[in-house]
Design a protein around this motif. Structure first.
Motif, PDB file in Angstrom:
ATOM      1  N   LYS A   1      -6.384   7.867  -0.650  1.00 48.56           N
ATOM      2  CA  LYS A   1      -4.939   7.675  -0.812  1.00 48.56           C
ATOM      3  C   LYS A   1      -4.630   6.230  -1.185  1.00 48.56           C
ATOM      4  CE  LYS A   1      -0.541   8.060   1.551  1.00 48.56           C
ATOM      5  NZ  LYS A   1       0.181   8.434   2.755  1.00 48.56           N
ATOM      6  N   HIS A   2      -5.330   5.276  -0.567  1.00 50.96           N
ATOM      7  CA  HIS A   2      -5.098   3.865  -0.870  1.00 50.96           C
ATOM      8  C   HIS A   2      -5.465   3.551  -2.322  1.00 50.96           C
ATOM      9  CE1 HIS A   2      -4.836  -0.447  -0.335  1.00 50.96           C
ATOM     10  NE2 HIS A   2      -6.068  -0.559  -0.839  1.00 50.96           N
ATOM     11  N   GLU A   3      -6.604   4.067  -2.777  1.00 54.53           N
ATOM     12  CA  GLU A   3      -7.011   3.786  -4.150  1.00 54.53           C
ATOM     13  C   GLU A   3      -6.070   4.439  -5.169  1.00 54.53           C
ATOM     14  OE1 GLU A   3     -10.927   3.848  -6.990  1.00 54.53           O
ATOM     15  OE2 GLU A   3     -11.132   3.811  -4.812  1.00 54.53           O
ATOM     16  N   ILE A   4      -5.608   5.640  -4.889  1.00 49.95           N
ATOM     17  CA  ILE A   4      -4.646   6.304  -5.781  1.00 49.95           C
ATOM     18  C   ILE A   4      -3.330   5.526  -5.786  1.00 49.95           C
ATOM     19  CG2 ILE A   4      -3.318   8.409  -6.195  1.00 49.95           C
ATOM     20  CD1 ILE A   4      -6.228   8.777  -6.842  1.00 49.95           C
ATOM     21  N   ALA A   5      -2.917   5.041  -4.614  1.00 50.81           N
ATOM     22  CA  ALA A   5      -1.682   4.257  -4.532  1.00 50.81           C
ATOM     23  C   ALA A   5      -1.795   2.981  -5.357  1.00 50.81           C
ATOM     24  CB  ALA A   5      -1.367   3.924  -3.075  1.00 50.81           C
ATOM     25  N   GLN A   6      -2.966   2.347  -5.359  1.00 52.31           N
ATOM     26  CA  GLN A   6      -3.168   1.145  -6.165  1.00 52.31           C
ATOM     27  C   GLN A   6      -3.082   1.465  -7.656  1.00 52.31           C
ATOM     28  OE1 GLN A   6      -3.466  -2.039  -5.061  1.00 52.31           O
ATOM     29  NE2 GLN A   6      -2.967  -1.111  -3.089  1.00 52.31           N
TER      30      GLN A   6
END
Length: 131
Positions: free
Chosen positions: A77-82
């Protein structure tokens, strides 16, 4: 109810980025010979939850790969958000499900080519899993 254009756009964006992230995470963990594809992403009308349907080939690795994906859900989720920080204000919560449509189609084809007739005897085909 039909998806709005906004839901479809966000779903397509998440689908593309999720496929990249999942393939990279499998490659980094040293797992080779496993193909992961994101077949569909459905986003709720309030854009808070995204359900990602994942196909995993070969089928024998499905359970362990989906478990690994769910364990690393926060990093994904963090990488997609970035990646989507300029397109989305808030990143939807992700839920991952196994897409069994290819197995279901394969079962239908085997039944049609075989001696049994699934039209005459519908009990020959397994019931679809609901998620």
């Amino acid at each position: 109810m039909e998806e709005t254009n906004r839901q479809k756009k966000i779903g397509g964006l998440l689908q593309k980025d999720l496929a990249d992230v999942l393939q990279n995470s499998l490659r980094e963990s040293g797992r080779t010979g496993i193909l992961v594809s994101v077949s569909k992403v459905r986003v709720t009308t309030d854009l808070s939850i995204a359900k990602a349907y994942v196909s995993i080939f070969p089928n024998k690795h499905q359970d362990e790969v989906i478990e690994e994906i769910n364990e690393s859900k926060s990093q994904i989720k963090h990488e997609i958000a970035q990646r989507t920080r300029h397109q989305l204000r808030k990143m939807p919560d992700l839920s991952f499900y196994i897409d069994d449509s290819l197995e279901y189609i394969d079962g239908i084809e085997k039944s049609i080519k075989g001696k049994e007739d699934p039209v005459a005897n519908p009990d020959l085909l397994d019931k679809r899993k609901k998620s």
